[in-house]
Design a protein around this motif. Sequence first.
Motif, PDB file in Angstrom:
ATOM      1  N   GLY A  15     -69.323  34.657 -16.160  1.00 50.09           N
ATOM      2  CA  GLY A  15     -69.847  35.770 -16.930  1.00 50.09           C
ATOM      3  C   GLY A  15     -70.789  35.370 -18.041  1.00 50.09           C
ATOM      4  N   GLU A  16     -71.061  34.087 -18.208  1.00 50.05           N
ATOM      5  CA  GLU A  16     -71.921  33.618 -19.284  1.00 50.05           C
ATOM      6  C   GLU A  16     -73.384  33.830 -18.920  1.00 50.05           C
ATOM      7  OE1 GLU A  16     -71.469  29.811 -22.200  1.00 50.05           O
ATOM      8  OE2 GLU A  16     -71.667  29.391 -20.065  1.00 50.05           O
ATOM      9  N   THR A  17     -74.205  34.218 -19.909  1.00 48.26           N
ATOM     10  CA  THR A  17     -75.630  34.430 -19.698  1.00 48.26           C
ATOM     11  C   THR A  17     -76.415  33.538 -20.658  1.00 48.26           C
ATOM     12  OG1 THR A  17     -75.652  36.282 -21.256  1.00 48.26           O
ATOM     13  CG2 THR A  17     -75.291  36.803 -18.928  1.00 48.26           C
ATOM     14  N   GLY A  18     -77.741  33.535 -20.498  1.00 47.88           N
ATOM     15  CA  GLY A  18     -78.579  32.714 -21.356  1.00 47.88           C
ATOM     16  C   GLY A  18     -78.736  31.313 -20.812  1.00 47.88           C
ATOM     17  N   ALA A  19     -79.212  30.411 -21.667  1.00 48.98           N
ATOM     18  CA  ALA A  19     -79.448  29.025 -21.255  1.00 48.98           C
ATOM     19  C   ALA A  19     -78.127  28.370 -20.866  1.00 48.98           C
ATOM     20  CB  ALA A  19     -80.098  28.251 -22.389  1.00 48.98           C
ATOM     21  N   PRO A  20     -78.108  27.627 -19.769  1.00 45.03           N
ATOM     22  CA  PRO A  20     -76.858  26.996 -19.328  1.00 45.03           C
ATOM     23  C   PRO A  20     -76.395  25.930 -20.320  1.00 45.03           C
ATOM     24  CG  PRO A  20     -78.697  26.187 -18.024  1.00 45.03           C
ATOM     25  CD  PRO A  20     -79.226  27.305 -18.859  1.00 45.03           C
ATOM     26  N   PRO A  21     -75.122  25.937 -20.730  1.00 44.06           N
ATOM     27  CA  PRO A  21     -74.619  24.931 -21.664  1.00 44.06           C
ATOM     28  C   PRO A  21     -74.394  23.567 -21.031  1.00 44.06           C
ATOM     29  CG  PRO A  21     -72.843  26.385 -20.994  1.00 44.06           C
ATOM     30  CD  PRO A  21     -74.092  26.933 -20.378  1.00 44.06           C
ATOM     31  N   GLY A  22     -74.325  23.534 -19.715  1.00 47.22           N
ATOM     32  CA  GLY A  22     -74.094  22.271 -19.027  1.00 47.22           C
ATOM     33  C   GLY A  22     -75.210  21.936 -18.065  1.00 47.22           C
ATOM     34  N   ARG A  23     -75.638  20.667 -18.080  1.00 47.68           N
ATOM     35  CA  ARG A  23     -76.668  20.196 -17.166  1.00 47.68           C
ATOM     36  C   ARG A  23     -76.253  18.850 -16.608  1.00 47.68           C
ATOM     37  NH1 ARG A  23     -81.402  23.037 -17.272  1.00 47.68           N
ATOM     38  NH2 ARG A  23     -81.708  24.482 -19.013  1.00 47.68           N
ATOM     39  N   ALA A  24     -76.606  18.593 -15.355  1.00 51.54           N
ATOM     40  CA  ALA A  24     -76.211  17.328 -14.737  1.00 51.54           C
ATOM     41  C   ALA A  24     -77.188  16.952 -13.633  1.00 51.54           C
ATOM     42  CB  ALA A  24     -74.804  17.435 -14.151  1.00 51.54           C
ATOM     43  N   THR A  25     -77.278  15.656 -13.363  1.00 49.42           N
ATOM     44  CA  THR A  25     -78.005  15.153 -12.203  1.00 49.42           C
ATOM     45  C   THR A  25     -76.992  14.490 -11.266  1.00 49.42           C
ATOM     46  OG1 THR A  25     -78.444  12.995 -13.214  1.00 49.42           O
ATOM     47  CG2 THR A  25     -80.068  14.744 -13.559  1.00 49.42           C
ATOM     48  N   LEU A  26     -77.242  14.582  -9.992  1.00 48.80           N
ATOM     49  CA  LEU A  26     -76.369  13.992  -8.976  1.00 48.80           C
ATOM     50  C   LEU A  26     -77.251  13.335  -7.928  1.00 48.80           C
ATOM     51  CD1 LEU A  26     -73.426  13.739  -7.885  1.00 48.80           C
ATOM     52  CD2 LEU A  26     -73.855  15.849  -6.606  1.00 48.80           C
ATOM     53  N   ALA A  27     -77.085  12.016  -7.752  1.00 46.73           N
ATOM     54  CA  ALA A  27     -77.936  11.292  -6.816  1.00 46.73           C
ATOM     55  C   ALA A  27     -77.125  10.246  -6.077  1.00 46.73           C
ATOM     56  CB  ALA A  27     -79.106  10.629  -7.567  1.00 46.73           C
ATOM     57  N   GLY A  28     -77.468  10.039  -4.798  1.00 45.13           N
ATOM     58  CA  GLY A  28     -76.794   9.007  -4.031  1.00 45.13           C
ATOM     59  C   GLY A  28     -76.548   9.421  -2.596  1.00 45.13           C
ATOM     60  N   THR A  29     -75.515   8.836  -2.007  1.00 45.99           N
ATOM     61  CA  THR A  29     -75.176   9.045  -0.601  1.00 45.99           C
ATOM     62  C   THR A  29     -73.864   9.803  -0.476  1.00 45.99           C
ATOM     63  OG1 THR A  29     -76.282   6.985  -0.001  1.00 45.99           O
ATOM     64  CG2 THR A  29     -74.743   7.907   1.599  1.00 45.99           C
ATOM     65  N   LEU A  30     -73.900  10.880   0.300  1.00 48.52           N
ATOM     66  CA  LEU A  30     -72.739  11.741   0.506  1.00 48.52           C
ATOM     67  C   LEU A  30     -72.397  11.739   1.995  1.00 48.52           C
ATOM     68  CD1 LEU A  30     -70.911  13.748  -1.107  1.00 48.52           C
ATOM     69  CD2 LEU A  30     -72.448  15.555  -0.329  1.00 48.52           C
ATOM     70  N   PRO A  31     -71.258  11.148   2.397  1.00 47.54           N
ATOM     71  CA  PRO A  31     -70.922  11.061   3.824  1.00 47.54           C
ATOM     72  C   PRO A  31     -70.412  12.388   4.381  1.00 47.54           C
ATOM     73  CG  PRO A  31     -69.163  10.117   2.520  1.00 47.54           C
ATOM     74  CD  PRO A  31     -70.261  10.471   1.545  1.00 47.54           C
ATOM     75  N   PHE A  32     -70.505  12.538   5.695  1.00 49.30           N
ATOM     76  CA  PHE A  32     -69.994  13.722   6.365  1.00 49.30           C
ATOM     77  C   PHE A  32     -68.561  13.529   6.859  1.00 49.30           C
ATOM     78  CE2 PHE A  32     -74.676  14.104   7.487  1.00 49.30           C
ATOM     79  CZ  PHE A  32     -74.927  14.972   6.444  1.00 49.30           C
ATOM     80  N   SER A  33     -68.068  12.310   6.830  1.00 47.47           N
ATOM     81  CA  SER A  33     -66.718  11.995   7.288  1.00 47.47           C
ATOM     82  C   SER A  33     -65.830  11.620   6.104  1.00 47.47           C
ATOM     83  CB  SER A  33     -66.761  10.832   8.291  1.00 47.47           C
ATOM     84  OG  SER A  33     -65.457  10.333   8.543  1.00 47.47           O
ATOM     85  N   THR A  34     -64.552  11.962   6.220  1.00 53.29           N
ATOM     86  CA  THR A  34     -63.600  11.601   5.162  1.00 53.29           C
ATOM     87  C   THR A  34     -63.288  10.107   5.177  1.00 53.29           C
ATOM     88  OG1 THR A  34     -61.732  12.113   6.634  1.00 53.29           O
ATOM     89  CG2 THR A  34     -62.525  13.868   5.179  1.00 53.29           C
TER      90      THR A  34
END
Length: 202
Positions: free
Chosen positions: A79-98
């Motif tokens: 329900g929060e509006t306005g500029a987002p209080p949290g920001r993040a970058t996510l980079a790398g390799t994400l596998p499809f298998s557990t």
Amino acid sequence: TAHTQALAAQFSHGLLQDLRLDLNADGSYGAGGLRWQGRLGQLSGDFGAFDLAQSRPTELRGTEKAATLSLELEGRQKGETGAPPGRATLAGTLPFSTHEGMDLRSTGAMDLANFKVILDTLLDVDPYSALGETKPKGRGEYDLRAYGTYADPYADGQIRLADGSLSLGGYPSLNHLTFTLLAKGRELTLPKADPLKATLAQ
């Protein structure tokens, strides 16, 4: 079509309540296996008390085993509006298998109460342990690398907080809290060279 609420909860061990994405991709299959590339136009996750969403479209590539990505994310309370209080970058390799290994690095700043929900799930924290009952408040900065598998995850890096607060069960809370928390595998430590500083609530 797919029931995203059920899939998100199953693959994230209950961390995600729903997941929405818009992905277009194409590729080819040859002697070296499948090679593909695509564009992720939308990505948003419902974590219950807060939402994480992609801030802009991004290009992806990968194989039949994993995807290589670089995302910019924004976090908001429900329900929060306005500029987002949290920001993040996510980079790398994400596998499809557990059973395949992941290698992801994330940096950013966000509300520590929201971040702890993710950290507890990643480190498989017992909710009745001292760490599980610890409730932080405040805006923190972090730099973490996640590796291992989905079934056996680990994290290295650090989390910093300045002028926050912390409560542990029924004990008095700590205010004006400043600390650097180091993560190594499944262990969290406070370095001796940079001790925790706080005032005890009356």
